[in-house]
Write an enzyme that holds these catalytic residues in place. Sequence first.
Site, PDB file in Angstrom:
ATOM      1  N   ARG A   1       0.992  -1.289  -0.065  1.00 17.94           N
ATOM      2  CA  ARG A   1       0.058  -0.105   0.031  1.00 17.94           C
ATOM      3  C   ARG A   1       0.837   1.099   0.185  1.00 17.94           C
ATOM      4  O   ARG A   1       2.020   1.173   0.635  1.00 17.94           O
ATOM      5  CB  ARG A   1      -0.746   0.297   1.418  1.00 17.94           C
ATOM      6  CG  ARG A   1      -2.237  -0.608   1.128  1.00 17.94           C
ATOM      7  CD  ARG A   1      -3.316  -0.389   0.038  1.00 17.94           C
ATOM      8  NE  ARG A   1      -4.342  -1.066   0.086  1.00 17.94           N
ATOM      9  CZ  ARG A   1      -4.661  -2.077  -0.883  1.00 17.94           C
ATOM     10  NH1 ARG A   1      -3.678  -2.406  -1.810  1.00 17.94           N
ATOM     11  NH2 ARG A   1      -5.553  -2.856  -0.764  1.00 17.94           N
TER      12      ARG A   1
ATOM     13  N   HIS B   1      -1.629   0.887  -9.513  1.00 16.63           N
ATOM     14  CA  HIS B   1      -2.084   0.148  -8.614  1.00 16.63           C
ATOM     15  C   HIS B   1      -2.829  -1.073  -9.383  1.00 16.63           C
ATOM     16  O   HIS B   1      -4.138  -1.516  -9.253  1.00 16.63           O
ATOM     17  CB  HIS B   1      -3.100   0.455  -7.904  1.00 16.63           C
ATOM     18  CG  HIS B   1      -3.723  -0.024  -6.479  1.00 16.63           C
ATOM     19  ND1 HIS B   1      -3.851   0.543  -5.546  1.00 16.63           N
ATOM     20  CD2 HIS B   1      -3.868  -1.503  -6.410  1.00 16.63           C
ATOM     21  CE1 HIS B   1      -4.163  -0.411  -4.642  1.00 16.63           C
ATOM     22  NE2 HIS B   1      -4.171  -1.398  -4.945  1.00 16.63           N
TER      23      HIS B   1
HETATM   24  P1  NDP Z   1      -1.640 -11.462   4.882  1.00 18.34           P
HETATM   25  O1  NDP Z   1      -2.946 -10.941   6.003  1.00 18.34           O
HETATM   26  O2  NDP Z   1      -1.998 -12.708   4.440  1.00 18.34           O
HETATM   27  O3  NDP Z   1      -0.260 -11.295   5.274  1.00 18.34           O
HETATM   28  C1  NDP Z   1       0.218 -10.105   5.961  1.00 18.34           C
HETATM   29  C2  NDP Z   1       1.582 -10.270   6.298  1.00 18.34           C
HETATM   30  O4  NDP Z   1       2.168  -9.180   6.766  1.00 18.34           O
HETATM   31  C3  NDP Z   1       1.748 -11.353   7.454  1.00 18.34           C
HETATM   32  O5  NDP Z   1       2.886 -12.116   7.401  1.00 18.34           O
HETATM   33  C4  NDP Z   1       1.913 -10.399   8.764  1.00 18.34           C
HETATM   34  O6  NDP Z   1       2.787 -11.019   9.817  1.00 18.34           O
HETATM   35  C5  NDP Z   1       2.827  -9.401   8.017  1.00 18.34           C
HETATM   36  N1  NDP Z   1       2.582  -8.161   8.785  1.00 18.34           N
HETATM   37  C6  NDP Z   1       1.464  -7.626   9.118  1.00 18.34           C
HETATM   38  N2  NDP Z   1       1.643  -6.444  10.257  1.00 18.34           N
HETATM   39  C7  NDP Z   1       3.162  -6.560  10.144  1.00 18.34           C
HETATM   40  C8  NDP Z   1       4.212  -5.820  11.128  1.00 18.34           C
HETATM   41  N3  NDP Z   1       3.637  -4.689  12.034  1.00 18.34           N
HETATM   42  N4  NDP Z   1       5.368  -6.187  11.120  1.00 18.34           N
HETATM   43  C9  NDP Z   1       5.530  -7.084  10.135  1.00 18.34           C
HETATM   44  N5  NDP Z   1       5.021  -7.865   9.556  1.00 18.34           N
HETATM   45  C10 NDP Z   1       3.800  -7.638   9.498  1.00 18.34           C
HETATM   46  O7  NDP Z   1      -1.860 -10.419   3.528  1.00 18.34           O
HETATM   47  P2  NDP Z   1      -1.798 -10.684   1.917  1.00 18.34           P
HETATM   48  O8  NDP Z   1      -0.457 -11.342   1.876  1.00 18.34           O
HETATM   49  O9  NDP Z   1      -3.188 -11.294   1.618  1.00 18.34           O
HETATM   50  O10 NDP Z   1      -1.844  -9.270   1.537  1.00 18.34           O
HETATM   51  C11 NDP Z   1      -0.782  -8.142   1.721  1.00 18.34           C
HETATM   52  C12 NDP Z   1      -1.116  -6.829   1.228  1.00 18.34           C
HETATM   53  O11 NDP Z   1      -1.186  -6.916  -0.071  1.00 18.34           O
HETATM   54  C13 NDP Z   1      -2.779  -6.289   1.498  1.00 18.34           C
HETATM   55  O12 NDP Z   1      -3.260  -6.187   2.652  1.00 18.34           O
HETATM   56  C14 NDP Z   1      -2.693  -5.305   0.285  1.00 18.34           C
HETATM   57  O13 NDP Z   1      -2.398  -4.177   1.027  1.00 18.34           O
HETATM   58  C15 NDP Z   1      -1.638  -5.786  -0.631  1.00 18.34           C
HETATM   59  N6  NDP Z   1      -2.369  -6.064  -1.821  1.00 18.34           N
HETATM   60  C16 NDP Z   1      -2.027  -5.195  -3.015  1.00 18.34           C
HETATM   61  C17 NDP Z   1      -2.490  -5.541  -4.335  1.00 18.34           C
HETATM   62  C18 NDP Z   1      -2.112  -4.517  -5.291  1.00 18.34           C
HETATM   63  O14 NDP Z   1      -2.895  -4.774  -6.447  1.00 18.34           O
HETATM   64  N7  NDP Z   1      -1.138  -3.631  -5.259  1.00 18.34           N
HETATM   65  C19 NDP Z   1      -3.372  -6.552  -4.525  1.00 18.34           C
HETATM   66  C20 NDP Z   1      -3.627  -7.438  -3.293  1.00 18.34           C
HETATM   67  C21 NDP Z   1      -3.188  -7.028  -2.163  1.00 18.34           C
HETATM   68  P3  NDP Z   1       2.200 -12.207  10.415  1.00 18.34           P
HETATM   69  O15 NDP Z   1       2.507 -13.497   9.600  1.00 18.34           O
HETATM   70  O16 NDP Z   1       3.292 -12.528  11.712  1.00 18.34           O
HETATM   71  O17 NDP Z   1       0.546 -12.135  10.967  1.00 18.34           O
HETATM   72  C1  OXD Z   2      -6.208  -5.507  -3.161  1.00 12.34           C
HETATM   73  C2  OXD Z   2      -5.957  -4.712  -4.089  1.00 12.34           C
HETATM   74  O1  OXD Z   2      -5.818  -5.398  -1.968  1.00 12.34           O
HETATM   75  O2  OXD Z   2      -6.284  -4.744  -5.318  1.00 12.34           O
HETATM   76  O3  OXD Z   2      -6.526  -6.691  -3.565  1.00 12.34           O
HETATM   77  O4  OXD Z   2      -4.976  -3.627  -3.728  1.00 12.34           O
END
Ligand code: NDP
Ligand code: OXD
Length: 316
Positions: free
Chosen positions: A231, A279
């Site tokens: 993000r 995005h």
């Molecule tokens: P998940 O919830 O599966 O994974 C999040 C990961 O981030 C976990 O490993 C978590 O740690 C880690 N995390 C969260 N907070 C912290 C922190 N404070 N310090 C360290 N690590 C942290 O999310 P997804 O993998 O499904 O998605 C990730 C992000 O990708 C989404 O939230 C979205 O913002 C972005 N996204 C962007 C898209 C785009 O088109 N650009 C499309 C889809 C998603 P832990 O494992 O310990 O909980």
């Molecule tokens: C998502 C995105 O979160 O598209 O899936 O950013």
Amino acid sequence: MTGRLLIGISGWDPEGWLRRFTALVPERRPLLAGPGADLSEVTHVAAWQAPAGLFSRLPRLEAILSLGAGVDHLLKRDDIAGDVKIVRMIDPDLTGRMSEWSVWQVLDHHRQGRLYRDQQVRAHWYEMAQPAASAVRVGIMGLGVLGLDAAAKLASLGFRVAGWSRTPKQVGGLETHAGAEGLSRFLARTDILVVLLPLTPETDGILDRALFEGLARDGVHGGPIVINAGRGGLQNEADLLAALEDGTLKAASIDVFRTEPLPAESPFWGLANCTVTPHAAASSDPDALAGQVVASIAALERGEAPAGLVDRLRGY
Ligand code: NDP
Ligand code: OXD
């Protein structure tokens, strides 16, 4: 009577979603959130950037199903009651698209895509020295659904991959680091940083000058590279810009910005060492994803927690 499914979308075309949901669950009488819509029987909303105030107009609302993986846009709203469940999207189609983008960007930097495209413009035939993938240390911030998939795919290409998460993890074959205490060691071994974190109060602005300065500077590509598809709020954009201009970072690929669409006057557009995509890392395809929404609603109604159930306090 079965509650209705509202499609609460702005910024995307809702018609494809309406068609898909109507075919899958006609009994939920899917509807769009247009003017004059009867919202009195809506129990579930399939949402992306839903119009402001929409959720407080739904007296029977039980759950909101995000049509994307991220839910920061929902958690920052003030029109969602505390007992409404929020579910994020987890689906192989979305995950595969995200990993495609991450692998594409890592490979483009690794295989010197910008330099070769520039040579082509000048009809210049020159083969540059090319390090092996096994000489490059990729670090993935966020080892969730998306981070783990990208890690596996990058490792299969031969990169030396490590990951960083909030809580400690053991993942076969992957070097892992966790928490504030693990961050500096993770950064110090990373040449190419791939950011797949959610935006939460803890991660807001985490990509700042101090973090960029902590990345490895002794890698085969001559300087650290940052790739962010998480993000825009994760990055301190003034710090990122300055780091790209003064050589603290060699290059970047950025899919997400604090202000989207990225304004025409943004200096990021003109930075030769920064790839900008709008995005677009992973678009949400109704044909692929609507079934997940339907499955999550069914799980909630059976009293089960669907895989993407969000911990609203934790923020993801
Ligand atoms: P998940 O919830 O599966 O994974 C999040 C990961 O981030 C976990 O490993 C978590 O740690 C880690 N995390 C969260 N907070 C912290 C922190 N404070 N310090 C360290 N690590 C942290 O999310 P997804 O993998 O499904 O998605 C990730 C992000 O990708 C989404 O939230 C979205 O913002 C972005 N996204 C962007 C898209 C785009 O088109 N650009 C499309 C889809 C998603 P832990 O494992 O310990 O909980
Ligand atoms: C998502 C995105 O979160 O598209 O899936 O950013």
